[in-house]
Design an enzyme around this catalytic site. Structure first.
Site, short mmCIF file in Angstrom:
data_model
loop_
_atom_site.label_atom_id
_atom_site.label_comp_id
_atom_site.label_asym_id
_atom_site.label_seq_id
_atom_site.Cartn_x
_atom_site.Cartn_y
_atom_site.Cartn_z
N SER A 85 1.19 -1.16 -0.32
CA SER A 85 -0.40 0.39 -0.13
C SER A 85 1.09 1.24 0.06
O SER A 85 1.67 1.63 -0.31
CB SER A 85 -1.10 -0.18 1.43
OG SER A 85 -1.88 0.75 0.94
N HIS A 201 -7.43 -5.01 -1.33
CA HIS A 201 -6.37 -4.49 -0.32
C HIS A 201 -5.81 -5.41 0.68
O HIS A 201 -4.62 -5.08 0.61
CB HIS A 201 -7.01 -3.69 -0.21
CG HIS A 201 -5.86 -1.94 0.63
ND1 HIS A 201 -5.04 -2.18 -0.47
CD2 HIS A 201 -4.80 -1.61 1.54
CE1 HIS A 201 -4.42 -1.20 0.04
NE2 HIS A 201 -3.88 -0.87 0.74
#
Length: 229
Positions: A85, A201
């Site tokens: 991320s 994610h």
């Protein structure tokens, strides 16, 4: 090396259950870099690397790598870094700005094209952290830490494994796809790309998928920085 350096998120000391048998038991070293932008040392530590000061996080991470070399812990060709991320943005900048300091890069569910990040998924909510690329004044500094735009055709880059998930609703896989494609098209770098359909994610959806992802990561590390010699 692992790092994050953003959003006041603190990486605290731990013994990662996967890193232990997959890495440490092989006689290798695992380093967690507490860099500016994170929350390890309070709000000011985070504020020090916002927006136009973002490079402080990257400078800190590179400094840790170079300190490992200076103290004889490792050599640049045997050091890998892994980030996810915002940490994927971190290691993407290590790949493009400090390629001689690392032998391999593992870049997970990353932000990489900072010109368009605000137009994808949750990106607009991160303007306070990075700046607004649609504001010409902000773009002048944002472009200096946009890995996709920093690729130089013909430059030597370390081997990389870039992974995303088709179902990621926070960053989305398009940034990882573009980065891998440009590296493959415009450089001679060794580039591997992995994109499972499920996982979001987090990158994985269940224990089996988690095991498969980490097996892939460590096989890549074994074949690059973990090689004998």
């Amino acid at each position: 090396m692992n790092g994050y350096g953003g959003f006041e998120h603190a990486l605290t000391p731990e013994y990662p259950t996967i890193v232990g048998p997959a890495w440490l038991e092989q006689g290798r070293v695992y380093v967690v870099a507490n860099i500016r932008g994170g929350g390890e040392f309070g709000p000011e530590w985070h504020l020090a690397a916002l927006r136009e000061n973002r490079h402080r996080a990257y400078e800190d991470f590179a400094a840790v790598s170079r300190d490992l070399v200076a103290r004889g812990v490792s050599t640049p060709d045997r050091i890998a870094c892994h980030g996810r991320s915002n940490g994927g943005l971190l290691v993407g900048n290590m790949l493009t700005q400090n390629p001689d300091d690392f032998g391999a890069i593992v870049c997970g569910v990353p932000l990489l094209d900072m010109r368009r990040y605000t137009r994808l998924s949750a990106g607009a909510s991160w303007i306070a952290e990075y700046g607004d690329p649609d504001d010409p004044a902000d773009w002048e500094f944002v472009k200096t830490f946009s890995p996709y735009h920093l690729i130089e055709p013909g430059r030597r880059y370390p081997a990389s494994l870039i992974y995303a998930a088709a179902s990621d609703d926070r960053v989305g896989p398009v940034q990882a796809r573009k980065m891998a494609a440009r590296l493959a098209d415009e450089t001679d770098a060794e580039v591997h790309y992995l994109e499972p359909v499920e996982g979001g994610h987090a990158g994985t959806i269940d224990a089996a998928a988690t095991a498969a992802l980490h097996a892939t990561i460590h096989a890549f590390l074994d074949s690059t920085v973990g090689r004998a010699g």
